[in-house]
Enzyme design. Structure first.
Site, PDB file in Angstrom:
ATOM      1  N   SER A  71       1.118  -1.441   0.077  1.00 25.64           N
ATOM      2  CA  SER A  71       0.083   0.178   0.109  1.00 25.64           C
ATOM      3  C   SER A  71       1.125   1.442  -0.019  1.00 25.64           C
ATOM      4  O   SER A  71       1.726   1.430  -1.095  1.00 25.64           O
ATOM      5  CB  SER A  71      -0.890   0.036   1.010  1.00 25.64           C
ATOM      6  OG  SER A  71      -2.095   0.871   1.427  1.00 25.64           O
ATOM      7  N   HIS A 108      -7.808  -5.725  -0.325  1.00 29.91           N
ATOM      8  CA  HIS A 108      -6.526  -4.978   0.326  1.00 29.91           C
ATOM      9  C   HIS A 108      -6.621  -5.493   1.607  1.00 29.91           C
ATOM     10  O   HIS A 108      -5.873  -5.146   2.017  1.00 29.91           O
ATOM     11  CB  HIS A 108      -6.433  -3.177   0.280  1.00 29.91           C
ATOM     12  CG  HIS A 108      -5.733  -2.565   0.173  1.00 29.91           C
ATOM     13  ND1 HIS A 108      -4.952  -1.877  -0.749  1.00 29.91           N
ATOM     14  CD2 HIS A 108      -5.393  -2.184   1.476  1.00 29.91           C
ATOM     15  CE1 HIS A 108      -3.858  -1.136   0.466  1.00 29.91           C
ATOM     16  NE2 HIS A 108      -4.113  -0.697   0.815  1.00 29.91           N
TER      17      HIS A 108
END
Length: 705
Positions: free
Chosen positions: A552, A671
């Protein structure tokens, strides 16, 4: 061309003039996941990935060892409602943690309330959050599917397990604030897509009051959010007695918020009369209404490491706050709990001191420090949990590099800390040791790093060790000690694993965060390079045996590292990354991060972004490290297009001396949370890739040597 024959990726002649700069974007066509060319390219990348990685040595042994170490499972601290408690637990054979309750009364048994595996045999359903009502009779919970984090809200009758209502959509990670009685709650929901401009359906949140059993589309009362910033996030809470409503608002992920309160005894829940606590102030503040009639204000206003104040709920203006726990010069205040069923009520305070947790004990009336809570070791303490109706006990989770998450109980009447619940599985943890070192970054700033290695490992003795350097450096996120099966398996096989506490995180408070955001983002990358140089200087490793890893915002870190200092790293794993920092705002949740990175629409901020944007700093003819991009098709936070474009750019540019550039594309995950088996697969692929390019022999994994 590099030594590998990479899939064909045509280069478009796209050059835009932005604030006087010519900005090339040759792989813009890879932004479209549904384009025929993109699909063909992805299929070819998948074939290349498996051809290069599936037969790497030691994978079977690594898979078995990671699975063994994950067999410890996990357990969460209890959440109390009267004599009923709720908690999460995952056993060795479970793909996801299960939410349980223990019924009150004599003979009350443990029951599973929500088991994601029972709901979905494909293991792609996740329990995103949950919140019991104040009496413990009803449970609001949120589920999402396929990793998309698009939570849908349900309400369950705890006694029967039956669904009372739901699903209510557009409730991504909404807070739930129940009013007493369990008939009504506040929550946050996005506007329907047909009521917002095209492409903005992830924004435009509103706070609503919902009555159980009514139609949320027609009957919910909008409380707050109309006419405010489209990227705003909202928080909402109701005090235990139902009197006080608190409501907060922050623009995206900004490290500041506005805060209001309302007395629900003098105004209705449908139309609360909100009073400003702070508005337009560059600080984060929250308020908790105590059982003693005082308001407890947790804030970093004029205190970057945090302080706790008290005030009269009738006057919460900052001038009326009185410090109960002033700012510490070295430790960051992270949490507190009130234990008031005592002759002398006390306050427990949770701190992190250079990323290591501790708990102190204070007089509730004066804040005087009167002791500390014994903790198991140099690790990470989870939230301090007390009983909503008061008491003399608190519970907290604990984890470190060799200890799976467990739950401890502190009894203020005896001053004792005891193990409440351990991780359900038994594992043979290797003999490793975590050591904290301090090093100097480019500008002279001192930065800390945790180095995990075999207990008998001595830097400088023998050959340099294959090493993974991990970092994040953003969004006020701290990297504190944690149990990781992948880390332990790597170290057991003879490697070293290092975690750098870079600027941009919260390990040293809000000033530390701000020293790594916006126009100071380069500090994060400099801290990371300096960590690598420290590991090499101390003879833990060498540049040809050093891998880096991050996901990320940490993927952005890795992307910047391999374009700024390709000579310093042998391998890189770049997971779910942000890499095109000129166009990042156009995709996923990008606009909510403008306050962290800046916006390319502003000339000055464009300069910050363009100065380090990894996609725009790929240079032809450079020997880039062996790089593996890992992306997840259902990721609704960071669009996989970043990795696709960067992968194509590196494959085109890297020299014959560079390592392979590969892309691992995974479907039905996103995610965040994932099934255990998916986590094992990902760990095996990434660890075997880094081992192959740093010289680690994975056949030693699990031998305990």
């Amino acid at each position: 061309m590099s030594r590998l024959q990479y899939p064909s990726a045509h280069r478009q002649d796209i050059v835009e003039e932005i604030h006087g700069h010519r900005v090339a974007d040759p792989y813009r066509w890879l932004e479209d996941p549904n384009g025929d060319d993109t699909k063909k390219w992805l299929a070819a990348q998948d074939e290349l990935f498996h051809r290069e990685v599936d037969d790497l040595p030691g994978r079977d042994r690594m898979r078995a060892r990671v699975r063994e170490l994950l067999g410890a499972g996990s357990v969460g601290a209890p959440v109390w409602r009267g004599e009923r408690r709720f908690f999460m637990r995952r056993t060795a054979e479970q793909e996801h943690a299960v939410l349980y309750t223990v019924d009150p009364g004599e003979g009350g048994g443990e029951r599973a309330l929500i088991d994601p595996m029972a709901l979905d045999p494909t293991h792609t359903t996740t329990l995103d959050s949950w919140q019991p009502d104040k009496e413990g009779r009803l449970l609001a919970y949120q589920l999402s599917h396929g990793g998309d984090e698009e939570s849908k809200l349900y309400v369950m009758d705890v006694a029967t397990g039956e669904t009372v209502e739901g699903p209510i959509d557009r409730c991504r990670y909404t807070p739930i604030a129940w009013l007493p009685g369990g008939e009504t709650y506040y929550y946050v929901r996005r506007l329907p897509a047909d009521q917002v401009p095209a492409g903005e359906d992830q924004y435009h949140r509103r706070v609503y009051l919902h009555r159980l059993g009514t139609d949320p589309e027609t009957d919910d009362v909008m409380i707050f959010g109309e006419g405010r910033e489209k990227t705003n996030y909202y928080g909402v809470g109701v005090s235990r007695d139902g009197r006080w409503l608190s409501l907060s608002s922050s623009q995206g992920t900004a490290p500041r918020n506005d805060l209001w309160v309302a007395d629900l005894t003098t105004s209705s829940p449908e139309a609360p009369e909100l009073r400003v606590v702070q508005e337009g102030v560059d600080a984060e503040t929250g308020v908790h209404f105590g059982r003693d009639g005082r308001a407890y204000v947790f804030t970093d206003r004029d205190a970057p490491r945090g302080r706790l104040c008290v005030a009269d709920p009738a006057d919460l203006s900052p001038g009326a706050w009185r410090d109960l726990l002033p700012e510490d010069t070295e430790a960051v205040l992270t949490d507190f709990a009130i234990l008031d069923d005592l002759d002398r009520p006390i306050l427990l305070a949770g701190w992190t001191r250079h990323a290591i947790s501790e708990i102190t004990v204070h007089d509730l009336a004066t804040g005087e420090r009167i002791g500390e809570v014994p903790v198991p070791g140099l690790g990470t303490i989870g939230g301090l949990v007390d009983r909503p109706e008061g008491g003399h006990e608190t519970w907290f989770s604990y984890v470190d590099h060799t200890t799976p998450t467990s739950v401890y109980h502190f009894d203020a009447t005896t001053g004792e800390t005891t193990l409440w619940a351990s991780a359900p599985g038994t594992v043979d943890v290797p003999d490793v040791e975590a050591r904290q070192v301090t090093y100097t970054s480019k500008d002279g700033t001192e930065v800390r790093m945790l180095i995990v290695a075999r207990a008998d490992a001595v830097p400088g003795e023998g050959t340099p060790k294959p090493t993974i350097l991990y970092g994040y450096g953003g969004f006020n996120v701290p990297l504190t000690p944690a149990y990781s099966a992948a880390t332990l398996a790597w170290v057991e096989a003879g490697g070293v694993y290092a975690v750098a506490n870079l600027r941009g995180g919260s390990e040293e408070g809000e000033e530390w965060h701000r020293a790594g955001m916006l126009g100071k983002k380069q500090n994060v990358f400099d801290d990371f390079h300096a960590a690598a140089e420290k590991l090499i200087a101390d003879e833990w490793t060498s540049a040809d045996r050093l891998a880096i890893s991050g996901g990320s915002n940490g993927g952005l870190l890795v992307g910047a590292a391999i374009t700024q200092r390709p000579d310093l790293y042998a391998a890189a794993v770049c997971s779910a990354p942000l890499l095109d920092m000129i166009r990042y705002e156009r995709f996923g949740l990008g606009q909510t991060w403008n306050v962290e990175y800046g916006t390319a629409d502003d000339p000055e901020q464009f300069g910050w972004l363009y100065a380090y944007s990894p996609y725009h700093h790929v240079r032809e003819g450079v020997a880039h490290p062996a790089t593996l991009f890992t992306v997840f098709e259902s990721d609704t936070r960071v669009d996989p297009l970043h990795a696709r474009k960067m992968c194509a750019a590196l494959q085109h540019a890297t020299s014959d001396e560079g390592g392979p550039i590969l892309l691992r594309n995974e479907a039905e995950v996103g995610h965040g949370a994932r099934a255990v088996s998916r986590s094992i697969d990902l760990s095996v692929d990434t660890l075997s890739f880094m081992a192959a390019h740093t010289g680690l022999t994975l056949e030693e994994a699990g031998q305990g040597t």
